[in-house]
Scaffold this motif. Structure first.
Motif, mmCIF file in Angstrom:
data_model
loop_
_atom_site.group_PDB
_atom_site.id
_atom_site.type_symbol
_atom_site.label_atom_id
_atom_site.label_comp_id
_atom_site.label_asym_id
_atom_site.label_seq_id
_atom_site.Cartn_x
_atom_site.Cartn_y
_atom_site.Cartn_z
ATOM 1 N N HIS A 53 0.865 -1.181 0.000
ATOM 2 C CA HIS A 53 0.000 0.000 0.000
ATOM 3 C C HIS A 53 0.902 1.231 0.000
ATOM 4 O O HIS A 53 1.721 1.401 0.903
ATOM 5 C CB HIS A 53 -0.882 0.037 1.246
ATOM 6 N N GLN A 55 0.093 4.301 0.522
ATOM 7 C CA GLN A 55 -0.204 4.883 1.833
ATOM 8 C C GLN A 55 -0.498 3.672 2.698
ATOM 9 O O GLN A 55 -1.468 2.943 2.455
ATOM 10 C CB GLN A 55 -1.410 5.819 1.804
ATOM 11 N N GLY A 61 -4.420 3.540 4.350
ATOM 12 C CA GLY A 61 -4.266 3.230 2.934
ATOM 13 C C GLY A 61 -5.402 2.379 2.399
ATOM 14 O O GLY A 61 -6.062 1.655 3.149
#
Length: 97
Positions: A53, A55, A61
């Motif tokens: 991910h 984020q 995320g």
């Protein structure tokens, strides 16, 4: 209600925050886009990569293809240890080293 993007064969490509782990369809889509580990200079093949991910999941995320990247185990660990950020720009992953 959560919208879900689907690819060929109705495989979900965007799961938002409803699931942590990528589906087989999402992994295939990342293989097509990324081709190998996305860390600069690394060419480890997708079968040696994890989905990451961009984020981090623990920071909110989303499990969406456009929010994830392929990273080999070595670079996945490196990115987490050094808190390295990345983003998808123009269909390619850009790492902020």
């Amino acid at each position: 209600m959560t919208p879900v993007w689907v690819g060929p064969g109705n495989e979900p490509l965007a799961l938002g925050d409803t699931a942590r782990f990528a589906t087989p369809g999402q992994f295939k889509a990342l293989v097509v886009r990324d081709e190998h580990c996305t860390f600069p200079g690394c060419t480890r093949l997708p079968q040696w990569c994890d989905t990451h991910h961009l984020q981090w999941w623990s920071r909110g995320g989303r499990t969406d293809v456009d929010k994830m990247a392929l990273l080999c185990e070595q670079h996945h660990t490196h990115v987490h240890l050094h808190d390295i950020a990345g983003e998808v720009v123009g269909g390619h992953v850009r790492w902020h080293l």
